[in-house]
Every structure is written in structure tokens, then in C-alpha cells.
Design a protein around this motif. Sequence first.
Motif, mmCIF file in Angstrom:
data_model
loop_
_atom_site.group_PDB
_atom_site.id
_atom_site.type_symbol
_atom_site.label_atom_id
_atom_site.label_comp_id
_atom_site.label_asym_id
_atom_site.label_seq_id
_atom_site.Cartn_x
_atom_site.Cartn_y
_atom_site.Cartn_z
ATOM 1 N N SER A 19 16.605 4.173 -23.898
ATOM 2 C CA SER A 19 16.603 3.424 -22.570
ATOM 3 C C SER A 19 17.993 2.546 -22.613
ATOM 4 O O SER A 19 18.163 1.847 -23.420
ATOM 5 C CB SER A 19 15.322 2.714 -22.530
ATOM 6 O OG SER A 19 15.558 1.800 -21.470
ATOM 7 N N ARG A 20 18.403 2.688 -21.214
ATOM 8 C CA ARG A 20 19.447 1.681 -21.156
ATOM 9 C C ARG A 20 19.075 0.208 -20.811
ATOM 10 O O ARG A 20 19.811 -0.985 -21.215
ATOM 11 C CB ARG A 20 20.255 2.085 -19.830
ATOM 12 C CG ARG A 20 21.749 1.735 -20.082
ATOM 13 C CD ARG A 20 22.509 2.340 -19.077
ATOM 14 N NE ARG A 20 23.895 1.707 -18.991
ATOM 15 C CZ ARG A 20 24.700 2.361 -18.025
ATOM 16 N NH1 ARG A 20 24.637 3.172 -17.170
ATOM 17 N NH2 ARG A 20 25.841 1.616 -17.854
ATOM 18 N N PRO A 44 23.627 11.059 -12.059
ATOM 19 C CA PRO A 44 23.672 9.506 -11.974
ATOM 20 C C PRO A 44 22.362 8.856 -12.443
ATOM 21 O O PRO A 44 22.512 7.594 -13.122
ATOM 22 C CB PRO A 44 24.259 9.063 -10.630
ATOM 23 C CG PRO A 44 23.904 10.317 -9.946
ATOM 24 C CD PRO A 44 24.083 11.551 -10.726
ATOM 25 N N LEU A 45 21.323 9.407 -12.048
ATOM 26 C CA LEU A 45 19.755 8.845 -12.323
ATOM 27 C C LEU A 45 19.709 8.727 -13.760
ATOM 28 O O LEU A 45 19.235 7.851 -14.366
ATOM 29 C CB LEU A 45 18.816 9.817 -11.656
ATOM 30 C CG LEU A 45 17.611 9.245 -11.546
ATOM 31 C CD1 LEU A 45 17.662 8.198 -10.453
ATOM 32 C CD2 LEU A 45 16.825 10.276 -10.849
ATOM 33 N N ALA A 46 19.877 9.787 -14.656
ATOM 34 C CA ALA A 46 19.721 9.793 -16.079
ATOM 35 C C ALA A 46 20.782 8.751 -16.656
ATOM 36 O O ALA A 46 20.517 8.137 -17.641
ATOM 37 C CB ALA A 46 19.965 11.151 -16.782
ATOM 38 N N GLN A 47 22.086 8.784 -16.092
ATOM 39 C CA GLN A 47 22.864 7.825 -16.810
ATOM 40 C C GLN A 47 22.556 6.387 -16.463
ATOM 41 O O GLN A 47 23.034 5.386 -17.353
ATOM 42 C CB GLN A 47 24.384 8.096 -16.097
ATOM 43 C CG GLN A 47 24.976 9.131 -16.710
ATOM 44 C CD GLN A 47 26.193 9.647 -15.890
ATOM 45 O OE1 GLN A 47 26.352 9.247 -14.782
ATOM 46 N NE2 GLN A 47 27.191 10.275 -16.537
ATOM 47 N N LEU A 99 31.710 17.165 -11.942
ATOM 48 C CA LEU A 99 32.744 16.331 -12.198
ATOM 49 C C LEU A 99 33.010 14.872 -11.219
ATOM 50 O O LEU A 99 32.740 13.782 -11.484
ATOM 51 C CB LEU A 99 34.228 16.709 -12.368
ATOM 52 C CG LEU A 99 34.237 18.009 -13.092
ATOM 53 C CD1 LEU A 99 35.945 18.387 -13.322
ATOM 54 C CD2 LEU A 99 33.678 17.436 -14.523
ATOM 55 N N ALA A 100 32.704 15.270 -10.007
ATOM 56 C CA ALA A 100 32.766 14.348 -9.025
ATOM 57 C C ALA A 100 31.575 13.271 -8.821
ATOM 58 O O ALA A 100 31.741 12.263 -8.433
ATOM 59 C CB ALA A 100 33.139 14.828 -7.622
ATOM 60 N N VAL A 101 30.523 13.889 -9.183
ATOM 61 C CA VAL A 101 29.240 13.187 -9.410
ATOM 62 C C VAL A 101 29.112 12.201 -10.538
ATOM 63 O O VAL A 101 28.536 11.396 -10.540
ATOM 64 C CB VAL A 101 27.978 13.787 -9.282
ATOM 65 C CG1 VAL A 101 27.398 14.056 -10.720
ATOM 66 C CG2 VAL A 101 26.809 13.162 -8.522
ATOM 67 N N GLY A 102 29.993 12.330 -11.411
ATOM 68 C CA GLY A 102 30.212 11.452 -12.714
ATOM 69 C C GLY A 102 29.904 11.985 -14.021
ATOM 70 O O GLY A 102 29.491 11.317 -15.117
ATOM 71 N N ALA A 103 29.687 13.317 -13.936
ATOM 72 C CA ALA A 103 29.085 13.910 -15.437
ATOM 73 C C ALA A 103 30.309 13.614 -16.436
ATOM 74 O O ALA A 103 31.280 13.746 -16.303
ATOM 75 C CB ALA A 103 28.834 15.475 -15.037
ATOM 76 N N ASP A 104 29.671 13.394 -17.774
ATOM 77 C CA ASP A 104 30.523 13.214 -19.060
ATOM 78 C C ASP A 104 31.260 14.634 -19.513
ATOM 79 O O ASP A 104 32.022 14.506 -20.412
ATOM 80 C CB ASP A 104 29.682 12.392 -20.035
ATOM 81 C CG ASP A 104 29.185 11.119 -19.255
ATOM 82 O OD1 ASP A 104 29.864 10.349 -18.856
ATOM 83 O OD2 ASP A 104 27.943 10.983 -19.333
#
Lengths: 352, 352, 352, 352
Positions: free
Chosen positions: A73-74, A256-259, A288-293
Motif C-alpha cells: 500500500s502507498r 493511475p488508480l493502482a499507482q 504511455l499517455a495515461v502514465g504507465a511505467d
Amino acid sequence: MVVVMAPEATQDEIDAIVGLVRSAGGDAFVSRGVTRTIVGLVGDVDAFEALNLRSRAGVLDAVRISVPYKLISREHHAARSVISVGGVPIGPDTLTVIAGPCAVESPEQTLAAARMAQAAGASLLRGGAFKPRTSPYAYQGLGEAGLRVLADVRAETGLPVVTEVIDAAGVDLVASYADMLQVGTRNMHNFALLQAVGAAGRPVLLKRGFGATVEEWLMAAEYIAQRGNLDIVLCERGIRTFETATRNTLDISAVPLAQRLSHLPVIVDPSHSGGRRELVLPLTRAALAVGADGVMIDVHPEPKRALCDGDQALVDGDIEDIATAIGVLAPLMGRVLTRPAARDGVGAAVAP
Amino acid sequence: MVVVMAPEATQDEIDAIVGLVRSAGGDAFVSRGVTRTIVGLVGDVDAFEALNLRSRAGVLDAVRISVPYKLISREHHAARSVISVGGVPIGPDTLTVIAGPCAVESPEQTLAAARMAQAAGASLLRGGAFKPRTSPYAYQGLGEAGLRVLADVRAETGLPVVTEVIDAAGVDLVASYADMLQVGTRNMHNFALLQAVGAAGRPVLLKRGFGATVEEWLMAAEYIAQRGNLDIVLCERGIRTFETATRNTLDISAVPLAQRLSHLPVIVDPSHSGGRRELVLPLTRAALAVGADGVMIDVHPEPKRALCDGDQALVDGDIEDIATAIGVLAPLMGRVLTRPAARDGVGAAVAP
Amino acid sequence: MVVVMAPEATQDEIDAIVGLVRSAGGDAFVSRGVTRTIVGLVGDVDAFEALNLRSRAGVLDAVRISVPYKLISREHHAARSVISVGGVPIGPDTLTVIAGPCAVESPEQTLAAARMAQAAGASLLRGGAFKPRTSPYAYQGLGEAGLRVLADVRAETGLPVVTEVIDAAGVDLVASYADMLQVGTRNMHNFALLQAVGAAGRPVLLKRGFGATVEEWLMAAEYIAQRGNLDIVLCERGIRTFETATRNTLDISAVPLAQRLSHLPVIVDPSHSGGRRELVLPLTRAALAVGADGVMIDVHPEPKRALCDGDQALVDGDIEDIATAIGVLAPLMGRVLTRPAARDGVGAAVAP
Amino acid sequence: MVVVMAPEATQDEIDAIVGLVRSAGGDAFVSRGVTRTIVGLVGDVDAFEALNLRSRAGVLDAVRISVPYKLISREHHAARSVISVGGVPIGPDTLTVIAGPCAVESPEQTLAAARMAQAAGASLLRGGAFKPRTSPYAYQGLGEAGLRVLADVRAETGLPVVTEVIDAAGVDLVASYADMLQVGTRNMHNFALLQAVGAAGRPVLLKRGFGATVEEWLMAAEYIAQRGNLDIVLCERGIRTFETATRNTLDISAVPLAQRLSHLPVIVDPSHSGGRRELVLPLTRAALAVGADGVMIDVHPEPKRALCDGDQALVDGDIEDIATAIGVLAPLMGRVLTRPAARDGVGAAVAP
């Protein structure tokens, strides 16, 4: 956790809940309303769950409010993690491309696919030696011979290897060849396997189950983490919905939710979610645009002869488009495209 | 299999498809229309799948029309099968009730639950010693100690035992105690486990994956059958949908559908699908009326103290209602309620 | 409603929430925990929703706990309602069969179908004059001419008529012919239509939207009720899921669930949910056994020539099986099969 | 269309199918296989559907292979269309941002939101005067007063207006104020409304139903087109799945898919799909990168006071991020950001 009492709950029933919670080492706070009373719980939610509060007399509902995973968890680990795979980083400042054939079929096909992967910008090689197939009559993979092929291609190209494990009993064998162990979508709920990869000493790529919620996906990661392995990368690959025009529905919002909920890196598989070659490029750009690593992509030198999922594999002509999209979008997202570590073993993340 | 050519497909492209199919040992028939041409294929569909026809030049789509499972298909085995579990039959002429606690917690709790099961009309005892739980922090079961408890309760009550296996490595141990091996919903796609139970010499209860189609469920059964074990009972237990008012959505239509496609018996789990105690009785009645060959029900002497799924367990007061419903509906559906075999080992299906 | 504050929420932020709730005429109770604070709200939930509490500083989440419908809720009206349609009751003590052709095609076809309906045990005639079709190129119904056919067949057979309305503007016309207005699955969220039937002075059959939750279905009924019409019958007809083997997935659990949440009668449409003739009989049995207050069934004298949904219509040979199942299951469920009212206008519920 | 005969079909049954098809003006080609015979049909598929071939003796299945929509299909209109809304183009070479408040609440709030929309790069103003709400007790909009507010704000800002119609009877009124008519997700299957907007002489924004397949969405567009109005823009806004962490699941793959099947422009609503403010920016980036022709975004000057969907509205601080993302991604995708037409009425698409 919040316990909502029924309108007709008696004082004794409310007291009983408070007593139970306290006996389980927690504390309870009662809020009396005009038609209902609410009891707020503080303490170990798992202990509270074991009390079966929903079944108690006078209880209407019990609602969990704290996240049920901890290690990943973050909440408890605000900085996003960087996972290293054979010296190649996957994390918030880089973009990592994993590519290769769905299934290892031969040394020649695997090497050719690895060269395509490199041309597309990949720093990690994927390829299945053990294939979990819906039909017992479908191609099941080369097994250990396939692992040897992957190791040979790694020696030739310098690309660390990501490959799937499909059974707890086979984890040690696969781990002796691979740089990263992949847990596939059909095995996300195979808890024995999750525990085995948690103890295997290799980073793990955990695909989301096509029928699993984001919370269950994170819980599966927690299973791995609980065995001491926090080197986990999450991979969104599409969920099953009523829509039949695509193989699965890529849940792009899950990235983005999981991040936000977990400190683990999150990548996307645009090949399996769409299941159609012409969707791979647009879905890669969206990822890529949604922010995936990172992204994980199927390539095959001759898709028409592929023994597995040929319909979705990229071909030579597509590779340049993918490389261009990645080259343009990575810096735009503030990321550096990763490269395989040099032969002396030092990893690197450098501009293309 | 039918291949649909694109409107712009050339004669050469059509000829190429025909040639490929014939080279794979099949035959192809071309139907030329005004805007499209269709090629009908006759022969081994798996061989055709390996040709990747959908990716060939000029091809718009390729549609399978034959069922992809064989051993469990009713096409090749018209009579519905009867499976014997410790002498108790499950099949088209009987109604078999499997009941017991979700998890084995203690000898006392298990025996008390078995007595409830008997009162409800059960001839088989269910109970989990190994529990696959979404959270690594939830109760995971007693393990082998739980299996010993089940064996003791079987000795005491005469009820054969159905219990879950969660890992291929554990199949032999569980098989040494149990009369029937249960594969749970989260493991329906765990192919290593399916193959292991296929070789274990015990009948198998195969729950439908909550994210699996009826076809995938039957394919999972085919995995077991392919290892030589045709003693398989299918169990519908609810699928995952957008509806959140119930734990899962019981797919009641899947019962007659699966019975029509496969010769294997099909039972229903009304406890896990609804996830709510008050739904167990109406869903049990619905299962019997739709034509299920049996039901599997959670009972617990003290649901409030249950370590697993207490919210859905029946309590003493419910047992009589269930027994009454079963007693009335079984003969109406032309079925005899099964009873456990006498101690001399001969099974029996007799009126209650 | 319960407001969950973020771990880092300040005292000022908590005070602000309490102040807002009080300014909206409600009351708030604060429970301080070790890591979180919870605020329980008492008062008008709709007023609280308008405060947008989820967006306020320091707020993590806000959870509703009271049901959002009132007039149709069983909380405020414990006894289950009986709705009368042209003198035929639908309610907890009776079993009402509605049958007829999917679409009115001609006087002869409609009368023949009505005779089949009577033979199956029906006391109400269904038939569509206005058909909402997914394709603009599909058969759209006879319109007012179809309504006249239905009225003629009612005069001939004594069966009151249930027929669909597809547009608010057409409600008065349909109401001038029909005994009950049907709102179809695609129009469950057509609020203008719901309001129009709420003011039309006729009982309403409200089908569940195939993409709607049970709660949304009940909210749609509340729209009708809010216009002063409480003569509403709910009809479960299957929801859309990932399963493609059936047209829709009949959510059989929704029947006891809706009966528990609302005082309105609940019936089942086994024809549209399965979409296959061979599923109608088993699903009808399941509907009766789960406790439905009635069923609605497609029949057609010549399904092969049907202009709409011929695949699922019962034929003559099936009618006897349905009549037998209904005759046996109705008394078992403590219900009397309804009959059409005598010509002098007095309704009746009598044993078959 | 392809008809698959059952293995036991007789020659007479096959001949009957061929005869039926020919009597309906089509042609049929028979392919005889070892175990099955297949009949390929050429001609008017709708005429074939009316034959109910699936119900005929000897028929196992009948599979459609041609798309069921025509006017909006790209098969017959290869070039992608450009739709003009008050002089602002939406099409393949531009990127069009539609923004504004979910609901028109007051002149001040609407003007402030329009200024935010402009700052974000919008060239069209959205805002609801008639709101379809799940609860009859929720805010239903200002009605015609809201339309006048929108017209005033258009006069002030030069932004053409997009607003929702919720009933066929209200289309003319709304069309007298608005530049574009929006059909909402709950009304996608409201065929009377589709036909009314098809005749209203205004471009239409057609949102996908949250329970609708891509094919059904395109069929709904065909309903509008069939009335002579081809000025239709499709809007993907998320579908309903088992995932509850987001309001809906944005089906990002539907964008390239719909663009491939239809010549109509396709835009994305990232506000309603996620239902959470923090997802709007990443989902907007994903929408642009996947190739959407535009986006529609909720903004509100004071989301905490919003009467509708405040949880997802962007606030001032977010606007700059959105404008930056759009400014960077539009040229990357080969698109020019559109601007409102000058007051003299000539539209324009110019770089920002």
C-alpha cells in the motif's frame, strides 16, 4: 470499519457489539441518530472481520474503510518503488518496454523476435516456455527446452528474460533461467503459486486476473509481498465485460488508480487486451499517455505461423511505428526509455 | 469451421486458403456470393486453428462451429453420466445434497455441522481444510489436521467427504483422505491442478470460475478428462457481474445449458452465489426446479463464530425448511433423494 | 450517511463538515479513531448529497446507508402489495401467467396465440404493437392497428391486455386500449416515459434494464410512484454479462431480493432472458420455485414465421408442459393460479 | 449470412432452406462436409433474418457476417467525416474540446464555467438544462430557463452550445436554443428520441449506453442517420463492468474500433467514465493518444457546491494541466486544436 445498526436494534445489542470489538483488542465509538445508530471501529480490521459482525443481532451492515493490503500500500510507503530486472529499472522515472513472442517455438523464431523487440525499444525479452491454454488440445509450450532457448537469446542479445510460471512446483526451475517470473491472468488467484514466487528470489510480473477487481489484484500482490518479495510489477491486461468486439476491455483507468493505491510499478499489455494487431499501436500510445511505467508487447517474425495468439502479434512493419510513438511519448511524460544493462552488469536508463 | 473472405479477396487468396486447409489434412468448399466468398472447412478444427487463418491475406474472419471439447461432450456420449462418490450416486435420476461447514475449524464444529447436514437431507459432507482466501491475512484452514477431522466425522456419520484441493502438489495428500476432490472457483483455470486431479483416482467436483464462460468451464472439465478421469461433477456457483446486491449472480440458466452440452452431472451452490443466508432457501428451490442433479450448501452450528463465510451459512432453524423443500421438490422432478451407502460399502438411492 | 475523514484531516476540516450538515438541517456525530475520524450523519440524505461532501477538504469518502427510494420501499410499507390488472390480481398469494406473442402481426396470429396462452394457464394477454428494435431496419410493429387487434382479442377471450409503450407521447393512445402498460428493458431509464406512465391511470409492468442494478430498477419504479401511480409490477428479464451462451443472464436472485426491498410484486420473463425455446420450461420452473409472483412467456402459433424473437417462442407442443409445471408448482408455493375476471367484471383467483 | 445445418439434417431440410432463401430474393450455396453441411447466403440479410432460419428444421445455427448498419458504416463511405457545430469542426484533422458544467445552475456559474472551458482550450460549451437523474429526488435541471442561460453565455463568449435532450417531445424546444443536441447514455436505446433528433436539423452528440456494445451504439447512430441526419458525433463515456473502483470502465479501445467501423467522429468523456477528478487528466491524455477526435470535460467554478456530479468536475487549478496536455498532444497526433468561429460566423481550426 463502520458498523451500521438496524433501526430496531436494542441498547443491549449495541453494547454487545462494543464488547465484542473491545474483546478483540479494538475500540468502538457509538453515534446515535434519530433512526439508526452507527458504531465506528478502530483497530485491527482483520480481527474485526473474524467477529462476523454482519451476522450479529441488530446489525444491518458493516463497512470496511481501510485498505485490506498493507505491504504494497502507498499509505505506508508514499514513494513509488523502482524494481530492477537484470539491471533494468521499472519505475516512475523510466519507461520500460518488454517485448517478444507469445510462445517460444524455436531458437530462430525467438532470436528473430528478440531483434524485433530491440528495434521497438525493448530492454526486456518476454517469451513463454510454459503456456496455460484454455484447451488441453492447444499448444502448451516447449517447457525447459524453451527456457534454454530464452537463456541463449539473452546471451546473444543482452536482454534479460521475463517468462511465465504456471505451477508452484515449477517455480524453482523457471527461476534458475529467468530474470523475472510472470504470473498470468488465469493464475492471479492461484495462491500456492503466489506464495511460491514470493519465495523465489526473483522479481515478479503479476498480471491482473481478467475477472479480478483492482483491489483483488493488489491483494494478490500482497500474497507475494507477505512471503518477503516486494519486487513486484503490476500488469493491466484487460478485463472481461459484455463487449465482444475486443478480446478483453483494457481498463486504462486501473493504471493511475493502482499507482495511487500501491507503490508498485504498473505496466500495460496492449496486445492481449485488444487481441487485434491494429489496436496495439493506439493502445500503446494510450498506455504511455495515461502514465504507465512500461508496456509489454507481442511480436512475432511470422505471425501467420505463430502457435499462439498470432492474431495480435506485431510484424516488422509495425515496429517502426511503435518505436516512434515510444520515442516521442516517453520524454513528454517525463520518462527516460530504459536500455538493457551493459555486459559488465550495470543497469542503465538512458535516452534512446 | 467457416472462413469468411474479405470483399476484395482475390482468386489467388481464396486458392491459398483451400491449399492450406488441404495441406493440413482437411477439405474446403468454396461458396462464391455477390459481395463475399465463404469457405467451409471439414476436418480437424485444431489443425485448422494452427493455420492462423484469420491472419491470412484476404480473410475477414474464421468462425468455429464445432464444440472444442470432446470427451465430456454429449455429442459423442448422449446418455447423461452417473458419478459415484463413496457409493453415493450423482446423476439424472437422483438428487444429491452435499452440505457442511465452509471451513473445518474443530472436531466439535465439524461433527455438529455434519449432523445438521444429515438433517437437511445430505448424503455427502463438505468442509474445507485448505482454504483459498483473497487476503493472505484471512483464515487459511487447518491443513492436514482438518483432513483428519473430516475422516473422523465420516467414520462417525457415514457421510463420504468432499474437500478442496488448492495446489497440484497437495493433491495426493488430500486424495488419501477424501472421497471427492473439489476444485474451487479461483482455481478453475489452474491447469496444473486440473491435470493433477485428472490423475488422482478420485471423483472431482469442478466449480465454475466466477469469470468463466460455460464453454471455458467445460474446457476445464476436458482437461481433467484428458488425464483419464471422467468422474467429474460440474458445480455452478455464480458469476461476477455489475450487480453488487448479491455476492455473485447465480447463472441458473447454465444448469440446463451445461446438461445439454455435456453428459456430466451439474449441481448448484446456492450459498456462495448469493452470499446471504436468506437467499439460500429460495435459490435451493430454484436449483432443484431448474433440474440440477444436486445442491451444495454451507451449514454452521454457530455462524456468528464462523472463520469463513459465516454470513451465508444456514443455521439450525433453516435446516427444516431446506429438508422440506428438498423432500417435496425431488419427487416432483422425478428424482430420488440419495442416502449415504451402508457401512458395507454399497451405495443407495432411496426415497427419504 | 457516514463521512470518513482522511488520516491527515484537521480539526477545522472536521468542524466544517459538522457545520455544513447542521446548516442543512441534519445532525452529525464525530467518532475519533487512532488513524481516522468518522462522522455519522442523521437527517435528509438527499440534502446531504447536495452538499457534495466527498469533495470537501479532509474527506476521504462518504457512504450512504439508507435506501434511496421511499414510496415503493418495504421499510415504510411492510405488507406486500396486490396489483389488479383488469380484475386479475398479481400479488403474494397468487400466481399470474402473462402470455402472448412478442409482436402482434395479424388478428389470426394474435387470437391463436391468445388461445395458446389460455391453454398454458395465462390470465393476461401480452403482445407488442409498438416494438423497440435495436435495428431501424427490423420490424417495428403494427402501431394503433395492433392495439385494435389486441382489444378485439380481449373481447373474444376475456383476457386483459398488457402492451408496451415506447414514448411518452404515445402513452395516452396505448392507455386507451390497454389494461396494463409495459415499460421495456431499453426504456427503464427513459425518465420522461416513466413520468408519463406514472400519470396514465393504468397499472405498469416495469422491466428491469439489462444493464441496471436492482437498486436502479427500484429507483425507476419510484419515478412512476412519485407521479401518484403505485400500481407497479416489477419484471426480471435477465442482465447483460460476459456469458454469451444465453441471450442474457437471468438474475434469479433478484426476485427474492426485490421482494424484500420493495412491497411491489415481482414476476419473471423466462423467454427473453434465455433467448432459447428449450430454456423456457426450466427457467419457468425456477422462477416459480424462487417465489416469483408470476411469469411472462412468449408464445407463437408459428414461430418459424414470427417477425420478432421467434427463436424463443413456445409452440403448441410446449404448452402442456408449461401448464403442468405451473399446475404443480403453484400450490406447492402456497399460491392460487389466477383466472381472468368473468365478463361481469369481477376478478377471481381460483384453483385451476 | 451463413447457415450451419445440424449433423442429422436431411436433404429435404437443406433443400427447404435453399428454397426459402430463394423465395426471399436471395441465393444460397451449399457446402457438404463429412459431418455437417453449410449453406452460404447472398442477398438482403434483413430479409433472411425475417425467415427465422435458426428455428427451421435441421438448422443448428445461422451466423450474420455483414455489418447491420449501412449509412454510418465505413464500408460504404471510406473517408472519415467532419461534422460542423456552429462553425467548429469535429473530425480527423482537428482536436475539439467541449467543456462546461454538468448542470446549468445560474448565469454566473455558467459564465464562470465557460471561461474555465475556454482556458482549458474548449471551442464548444456543454451544460445541461434538462438532467436525466437516477433518483426522482435529485436535481432535474433549470429547463428552458437553463437554455436561455446557455444562449446568453454563448453570446458573451462565442462558444457554440451542446446540451442534452431527454424526451422526443422536447427536441424542438432544445433545438431552438442549442447548436448541438446531446443524447445521454441512459437514452441511447430511446428510439423515439433518436428518431426525433434525426429530424431536428441539428448535429447530434450520441453517448454510448453504459450497457451497450459498440455494435448497438452504431445501430443507435443508424437510427438517427436513417431520418436523414448524418451530422453525428459518437462519444465513449465508459461501460458498466464488475469493477467498482471507478464509476464506469472507460472502454478506450472502443475509440479506434468505432473509427474503423464508422466514418463518424468519435470523442471521449473522461469525466463521467472515471467519476473522480484525479482521473480526468490521465484519461484525457489517454483519449488524445488513442486517437480521439475530441474530449468532453466537466468543469465547475465551485465543485463543492455543484448540484450534479461535483466529484468529477475540474477546478481552476486543473485547467492549466489540461490545457498543457492538449497543447502538447494535439500536434503530436497530427491534429490542430479547434477554436470557436469568429463572430462573423466563419469557423476555424487554428493552432493554439
